[in-house]
Design a protein around this motif. Structure first.
Motif, PDB file in Angstrom:
ATOM      1  N   LYS A  21     -25.215  -2.466  42.176  1.00 46.98           N
ATOM      2  CA  LYS A  21     -24.657  -3.239  43.298  1.00 46.98           C
ATOM      3  C   LYS A  21     -25.741  -3.796  44.210  1.00 46.98           C
ATOM      4  O   LYS A  21     -25.698  -4.956  44.616  1.00 46.98           O
ATOM      5  CB  LYS A  21     -23.697  -2.365  44.112  1.00 46.98           C
ATOM      6  N   LYS A  22     -26.749  -2.974  44.531  1.00 43.86           N
ATOM      7  CA  LYS A  22     -27.779  -3.396  45.482  1.00 43.86           C
ATOM      8  C   LYS A  22     -28.959  -4.091  44.814  1.00 43.86           C
ATOM      9  O   LYS A  22     -29.791  -4.699  45.482  1.00 43.86           O
ATOM     10  CB  LYS A  22     -28.279  -2.182  46.266  1.00 43.86           C
ATOM     11  N   ARG A  23     -29.055  -3.964  43.483  1.00 40.97           N
ATOM     12  CA  ARG A  23     -30.182  -4.525  42.727  1.00 40.97           C
ATOM     13  C   ARG A  23     -31.509  -3.953  43.226  1.00 40.97           C
ATOM     14  O   ARG A  23     -32.498  -4.681  43.395  1.00 40.97           O
ATOM     15  CB  ARG A  23     -30.194  -6.052  42.804  1.00 40.97           C
ATOM     16  N   ASN A  84     -42.975  -2.736  36.088  1.00 43.93           N
ATOM     17  CA  ASN A  84     -43.170  -3.548  37.297  1.00 43.93           C
ATOM     18  C   ASN A  84     -42.081  -4.611  37.449  1.00 43.93           C
ATOM     19  O   ASN A  84     -42.357  -5.820  37.464  1.00 43.93           O
ATOM     20  CB  ASN A  84     -44.560  -4.205  37.288  1.00 43.93           C
ATOM     21  N   PRO A  85     -40.818  -4.187  37.581  1.00 41.95           N
ATOM     22  CA  PRO A  85     -39.700  -5.125  37.578  1.00 41.95           C
ATOM     23  C   PRO A  85     -39.365  -5.704  38.956  1.00 41.95           C
ATOM     24  O   PRO A  85     -38.298  -6.293  39.131  1.00 41.95           O
ATOM     25  CB  PRO A  85     -38.549  -4.243  37.095  1.00 41.95           C
ATOM     26  N   PHE A  86     -40.237  -5.537  39.925  1.00 45.31           N
ATOM     27  CA  PHE A  86     -39.867  -5.815  41.308  1.00 45.31           C
ATOM     28  C   PHE A  86     -39.988  -7.299  41.675  1.00 45.31           C
ATOM     29  O   PHE A  86     -40.858  -8.018  41.179  1.00 45.31           O
ATOM     30  CB  PHE A  86     -40.715  -4.963  42.245  1.00 45.31           C
ATOM     31  N   ALA A 232     -35.774  -9.386  35.447  1.00 52.54           N
ATOM     32  CA  ALA A 232     -35.852  -7.992  34.996  1.00 52.54           C
ATOM     33  C   ALA A 232     -34.476  -7.335  35.030  1.00 52.54           C
ATOM     34  O   ALA A 232     -34.116  -6.550  34.146  1.00 52.54           O
ATOM     35  CB  ALA A 232     -36.833  -7.213  35.867  1.00 52.54           C
ATOM     36  N   PHE A 233     -33.697  -7.655  36.065  1.00 53.39           N
ATOM     37  CA  PHE A 233     -32.346  -7.107  36.209  1.00 53.39           C
ATOM     38  C   PHE A 233     -31.478  -7.521  35.030  1.00 53.39           C
ATOM     39  O   PHE A 233     -30.744  -6.704  34.452  1.00 53.39           O
ATOM     40  CB  PHE A 233     -31.742  -7.588  37.522  1.00 53.39           C
ATOM     41  N   PRO A 261     -23.401  -8.291  34.038  1.00 56.83           N
ATOM     42  CA  PRO A 261     -22.818  -8.515  32.701  1.00 56.83           C
ATOM     43  C   PRO A 261     -23.858  -8.871  31.636  1.00 56.83           C
ATOM     44  O   PRO A 261     -23.557  -8.783  30.441  1.00 56.83           O
ATOM     45  CB  PRO A 261     -21.850  -9.681  32.936  1.00 56.83           C
ATOM     46  N   ALA A 262     -25.066  -9.231  32.058  1.00 57.66           N
ATOM     47  CA  ALA A 262     -26.117  -9.544  31.081  1.00 57.66           C
ATOM     48  C   ALA A 262     -26.739  -8.284  30.490  1.00 57.66           C
ATOM     49  O   ALA A 262     -27.407  -8.349  29.453  1.00 57.66           O
ATOM     50  CB  ALA A 262     -27.205 -10.396  31.739  1.00 57.66           C
ATOM     51  N   ALA A 263     -26.541  -7.145  31.135  1.00 55.94           N
ATOM     52  CA  ALA A 263     -27.143  -5.896  30.663  1.00 55.94           C
ATOM     53  C   ALA A 263     -26.547  -5.474  29.330  1.00 55.94           C
ATOM     54  O   ALA A 263     -25.384  -5.735  29.025  1.00 55.94           O
ATOM     55  CB  ALA A 263     -26.938  -4.795  31.699  1.00 55.94           C
TER      56      ALA A 263
END
Length: 274
Positions: A21-23, A84-86, A232-233, A261-263
């Motif tokens: 929810k917050k990513r 390092n997905p930030f 990254a998300f 939904p892409a996950a």
């Protein structure tokens, strides 16, 4: 950094819901870790509270102890994210001027200053996070029985001057924890108010440094949430725990459908085996 492209994080459904929810990914301070040895040094008390970390593993093979300790065989999940997905922020003079309510000169030659925590947020909330400018917080944990590494000496004194070696803590763990194959993101967050004249900021820095030296400083907040970059998300993979219940499976599916939904959602490789 070696050949590691993706890392894995075992956790529970509540934490998954917040991440989706917050990513964001929550960083907790070393004094909140399950390994009580981690926050200790040879010479400075209470300094572990200024080291904020998020723990991951490089081991793509599912680990039953990790499922049991950090998630649950019945209701946990494992997240896979690229390293390092930030999110990276462009810090402009205009952004800073809105925070400090004064004109800021742009000396960047048209190139914005990049960071993974907005400088405007640091000014507004009264803290500094030096590693935010480096944009690479990832460190591989070294497992050891060397007491000098497990309890590092951080303070070097020379007359009235002293240096605190902040890079010495959070990098080593006892051999007993080697099953984790841990990589961790490490972020130092210090309660320094930058939104004041330079001379006052320097005095504030010296005051906080002295309080840290004597173990009487207080952390600015108990945790910090780092924002995940959009690409990254979308590249996230979520593995369901080996004995996930039908109801919890539906909860995870609903969370993913609503927030990401892409996950990719996967069954455990241990499904039906334990």
């Amino acid at each position: 950094m070696e050949n590691t492209e993706y890392l894995y994080h075992y956790t529970n459904l509540e934490t998954l819901a917040l991440i989706l929810k917050k990513r964001t990914i929550r960083f907790n301070s070393l004094d909140k870790m399950d390994d009580l040895q981690e926050k200790e040094t040879a010479d400075i008390r209470n300094i572990g509270q200024f080291f904020y970390i998020s723990s991951w593993t490089e081991d793509a093979t599912e680990n039953i102890p990790m499922w049991n300790m950090y998630a649950s065989l019945n209701s946990g999940i494992r997240i896979k994210l690229r390293k390092n997905p930030f999110k990276v922020y462009e810090n402009t003079a205009v952004d800073l001027s809105h925070v400090i309510h004064a004109s800021v000169t742009d000396n960047s030659d048209g190139k914005p200053l990049l960071s993974i925590i907005p400088l405007a947020e640091m000014f507004a909330k009264g803290f500094i996070a030096p590693q935010a400018m480096e944009r690479d917080l990832l460190r591989k944990v070294e497992y050891t029985d060397d007491k000098d590494k497990l309890y590092p000496k951080m303070l070097t004194e020379n007359g009235n001057q002293f240096v605190i070696a902040m890079g010495e803590l959070g990098r080593y763990k006892n051999l007993h924890w080697s099953f984790q194959s841990e990589w961790r993101y490490i972020l130092n967050i210090l309660p320094i108010d930058l939104n004041q004249p330079v001379e006052s900021s320097m005095k504030d820095f010296q005051l906080v440094a002295n309080k840290m030296r004597w173990g009487i400083a207080n952390q600015p907040f108990p945790h910090y949430d780092m924002v995940i970059a959009d690409d990254a998300f979308a590249d996230m993979e979520i593995t369901l725990s080996p004995r996930i219940s039908a109801g919890n499976r539906i909860i995870v599916q609903a969370l993913v459908e609503k927030y990401n939904p892409a996950a990719v959602l996967c069954d455990s490789s241990l499904l039906g085996l334990i």
